[in-house]
Design an enzyme around this catalytic site. Sequence first.
Site, PDB file in Angstrom:
ATOM      1  N   HIS A 307      37.832  34.309  85.232  1.00  0.00           N
ATOM      2  CA  HIS A 307      36.641  34.403  84.206  1.00  0.00           C
ATOM      3  C   HIS A 307      37.502  34.153  82.921  1.00  0.00           C
ATOM      4  O   HIS A 307      38.828  34.143  82.721  1.00  0.00           O
ATOM      5  CB  HIS A 307      36.180  36.422  83.821  1.00  0.00           C
ATOM      6  CG  HIS A 307      35.028  36.375  82.827  1.00  0.00           C
ATOM      7  ND1 HIS A 307      35.531  36.533  81.983  1.00  0.00           N
ATOM      8  CD2 HIS A 307      33.917  36.453  83.804  1.00  0.00           C
ATOM      9  CE1 HIS A 307      34.432  36.853  80.856  1.00  0.00           C
ATOM     10  NE2 HIS A 307      32.910  36.527  81.906  1.00  0.00           N
ATOM     11  N   ASP A 365      29.380  37.522  89.714  1.00  0.00           N
ATOM     12  CA  ASP A 365      28.669  36.605  90.875  1.00  0.00           C
ATOM     13  C   ASP A 365      28.962  36.598  92.480  1.00  0.00           C
ATOM     14  O   ASP A 365      28.566  36.055  92.856  1.00  0.00           O
ATOM     15  CB  ASP A 365      28.817  35.187  90.357  1.00  0.00           C
ATOM     16  CG  ASP A 365      28.037  35.327  88.333  1.00  0.00           C
ATOM     17  OD1 ASP A 365      27.220  35.941  88.484  1.00  0.00           O
ATOM     18  OD2 ASP A 365      28.127  34.163  87.812  1.00  0.00           O
TER      19      ASP A 365
HETATM   20  N1  CMC Z   1      39.339  28.777  91.668  1.00  0.00           N
HETATM   21  C1  CMC Z   1      39.985  27.992  91.477  1.00  0.00           C
HETATM   22  N2  CMC Z   1      41.049  27.882  90.305  1.00  0.00           N
HETATM   23  C2  CMC Z   1      40.653  28.079  89.565  1.00  0.00           C
HETATM   24  C3  CMC Z   1      39.612  29.247  89.277  1.00  0.00           C
HETATM   25  C4  CMC Z   1      38.863  28.758  90.217  1.00  0.00           C
HETATM   26  N3  CMC Z   1      37.239  29.723  90.250  1.00  0.00           N
HETATM   27  N4  CMC Z   1      38.909  29.555  88.166  1.00  0.00           N
HETATM   28  C5  CMC Z   1      40.411  29.112  86.770  1.00  0.00           C
HETATM   29  N5  CMC Z   1      41.359  27.841  87.725  1.00  0.00           N
HETATM   30  C6  CMC Z   1      42.786  28.307  88.154  1.00  0.00           C
HETATM   31  C7  CMC Z   1      42.665  26.505  86.387  1.00  0.00           C
HETATM   32  O1  CMC Z   1      41.798  25.368  87.886  1.00  0.00           O
HETATM   33  C8  CMC Z   1      43.394  26.571  85.692  1.00  0.00           C
HETATM   34  O2  CMC Z   1      44.556  26.046  86.646  1.00  0.00           O
HETATM   35  P1  CMC Z   1      45.584  25.312  85.954  1.00  0.00           P
HETATM   36  O3  CMC Z   1      46.438  26.627  84.321  1.00  0.00           O
HETATM   37  O4  CMC Z   1      46.871  25.443  86.425  1.00  0.00           O
HETATM   38  O5  CMC Z   1      45.388  24.379  84.931  1.00  0.00           O
HETATM   39  C9  CMC Z   1      43.637  28.336  85.683  1.00  0.00           C
HETATM   40  O6  CMC Z   1      42.934  28.725  86.637  1.00  0.00           O
HETATM   41  C10 CMC Z   1      42.791  28.467  84.221  1.00  0.00           C
HETATM   42  O7  CMC Z   1      41.088  27.358  84.696  1.00  0.00           O
HETATM   43  P2  CMC Z   1      40.530  27.644  83.459  1.00  0.00           P
HETATM   44  O8  CMC Z   1      39.581  26.743  83.755  1.00  0.00           O
HETATM   45  O9  CMC Z   1      41.635  26.794  81.518  1.00  0.00           O
HETATM   46  O10 CMC Z   1      40.315  28.952  83.034  1.00  0.00           O
HETATM   47  P3  CMC Z   1      38.633  29.123  81.835  1.00  0.00           P
HETATM   48  O11 CMC Z   1      38.927  30.521  80.866  1.00  0.00           O
HETATM   49  O12 CMC Z   1      38.282  27.818  80.678  1.00  0.00           O
HETATM   50  O13 CMC Z   1      37.161  29.235  83.043  1.00  0.00           O
HETATM   51  C11 CMC Z   1      35.837  29.688  84.519  1.00  0.00           C
HETATM   52  C12 CMC Z   1      36.697  30.263  83.622  1.00  0.00           C
HETATM   53  C13 CMC Z   1      35.054  31.353  85.070  1.00  0.00           C
HETATM   54  C14 CMC Z   1      35.200  29.329  84.157  1.00  0.00           C
HETATM   55  C15 CMC Z   1      36.753  29.461  85.817  1.00  0.00           C
HETATM   56  O14 CMC Z   1      37.379  30.267  86.114  1.00  0.00           O
HETATM   57  C16 CMC Z   1      35.926  29.306  86.764  1.00  0.00           C
HETATM   58  O15 CMC Z   1      35.240  27.885  86.819  1.00  0.00           O
HETATM   59  N6  CMC Z   1      35.122  29.658  88.304  1.00  0.00           N
HETATM   60  C17 CMC Z   1      34.355  29.697  88.911  1.00  0.00           C
HETATM   61  C18 CMC Z   1      33.249  29.602  88.608  1.00  0.00           C
HETATM   62  C19 CMC Z   1      32.520  31.331  88.041  1.00  0.00           C
HETATM   63  O16 CMC Z   1      32.546  31.830  88.763  1.00  0.00           O
HETATM   64  N7  CMC Z   1      31.972  31.225  87.123  1.00  0.00           N
HETATM   65  C20 CMC Z   1      31.169  32.929  86.843  1.00  0.00           C
HETATM   66  C21 CMC Z   1      31.790  32.896  85.678  1.00  0.00           C
HETATM   67  S1  CMC Z   1      31.154  35.060  85.592  1.00  0.00           S
HETATM   68  C22 CMC Z   1      29.680  34.875  84.824  1.00  0.00           C
HETATM   69  C23 CMC Z   1      29.634  34.290  83.940  1.00  0.00           C
HETATM   70  O17 CMC Z   1      30.143  35.286  82.761  1.00  0.00           O
HETATM   71  O18 CMC Z   1      28.425  32.993  83.620  1.00  0.00           O
END
Ligand code: CMC
Length: 429
Positions: A307, A365
């Site tokens: 998240h 989720d």
């Molecule tokens: N699986 C594997 N690696 C992950 C994941 C994951 N689900 N989420 C983040 N990472 C890694 C990512 O590769 C990055 O690694 P590095 O620092 O080495 O580059 C690090 O963790 C930080 O990720 P980010 O993309 O910079 O983080 P963000 O804050 O931009 O993204 C997120 C948050 C929710 C979009 C992301 O965690 C994700 O894509 N999760 C899966 C989709 C999901 O479950 N979304 C629902 C969110 S809760 C409901 C809502 O509010 O909508």
Amino acid sequence: MSADKTAKLSLNGKSYDLPMMSPVMGPDVVDIRKLYDEADVFTYDPGFTSTASCKSAITYIDGDKGELLYRGYPIEQLAAESTHLEVCYLLLYGELPTKDQMDDFKTRITRHTMVHEQMHYFFRGFRRDSHPMATMVGVVGAMSAFYHDSLDITDPWQREVAAMRMIAKLPTIAAMAYKYSVGQPFVYPKNSLSYAGNFLHMCFAVPTEDYVVNPVLEKAMDRIMMLHADHEQNASTSTVRLAGSSGANPFACIAAGIACLWGPAHGGANQACLEMLREIGTVDRIPEYIAKAKDKNSGFRLMGFGHRVYKNFDPRATVMKESADEVLDLLGIHKNPTLQVAKELERIALSDEYFISKKLYPNVDFYSGIILDAMGFSTSMFTPIFAISRTVGWISQWKEMIGENGKIGRPRQLYVGPKKRDYVDLRHR
Ligand code: CMC
């Protein structure tokens, strides 16, 4: 909120004082509104990781503590004691209602649950196999063509009617989208039922049989709605605010929010998560998927994990996990292979160094999909249910914005394209 501190920015030999704003809770905010005028620079923050786009008094999240407050009330207390409709009142008007206020609110919402009969024909223009989110984006946008008397955003009464209409009708529209996609007749709302119970009724009742709402499933649905009701300036809410900042009508703004919510990184994650669990299929395949999630080149992420704001745990996930256990107990589902994969995946991810170091926990989720699947919803209905739930948050944030600030949202950019150049005629290219 006080503004007695300043931040200093030193740039090209000049110093600029930037006022600081202190919120009721959370980090201080540097006010950069005059920066471009005074220093001729923009700030760069794609993804808005450090930018407060507005002031808001609705929802507060402390991502490090795993805390979520609606109007100051902890989500755990609301989930234990309140109902989604009461939370709707709280988010919209700022305080918990008295009994009379609640009765009046319930009546107002209940009296708006039916949709214009002409809308039935509108639905029939969609292909039967349309994703219910596609239908919802279209139908909610089209509400502005059906409800002309609540489009004037300068009139507080019309804003209020539009809010009531959307909170009341979104469950009806989502259920109609579902019924249409499975080829069953639309089921009219039943106003003697609760908000959540009525939604289950509209989704699962058929004209040939009686449908009795199971109270455990009704409570679980109500909780799903409440837990998703608002989440401060997330992507879909920011979309609603941005659309609203142009003066667009409220139905158009909420349709924009629904479109944004559909993405798999946001509300679409619940569907994507369950599909991932099914694709994994058996516990022995989990290590392969964990390895893929760690491999940057795979482009694969564990859906339902991570998240932007929660870096400790997602408090909604804790409540949702309890609800999942209650629903699965009631339905006697313990040996379901998807559930076994989910439990093992959760266990492995929570003890794996990659996920621990990046603070990736199961989010709301991860569990909501398991409950909705057990209730009998198709995966394509997971995100529409999120949309119904978030409608009140979108509207509350939209109303707050309209009441406060007349400025259109208009970010700047860091231009990286070609410099000015002359057009070359086709014959000379
Ligand atoms: N699986 C594997 N690696 C992950 C994941 C994951 N689900 N989420 C983040 N990472 C890694 C990512 O590769 C990055 O690694 P590095 O620092 O080495 O580059 C690090 O963790 C930080 O990720 P980010 O993309 O910079 O983080 P963000 O804050 O931009 O993204 C997120 C948050 C929710 C979009 C992301 O965690 C994700 O894509 N999760 C899966 C989709 C999901 O479950 N979304 C629902 C969110 S809760 C409901 C809502 O509010 O909508």
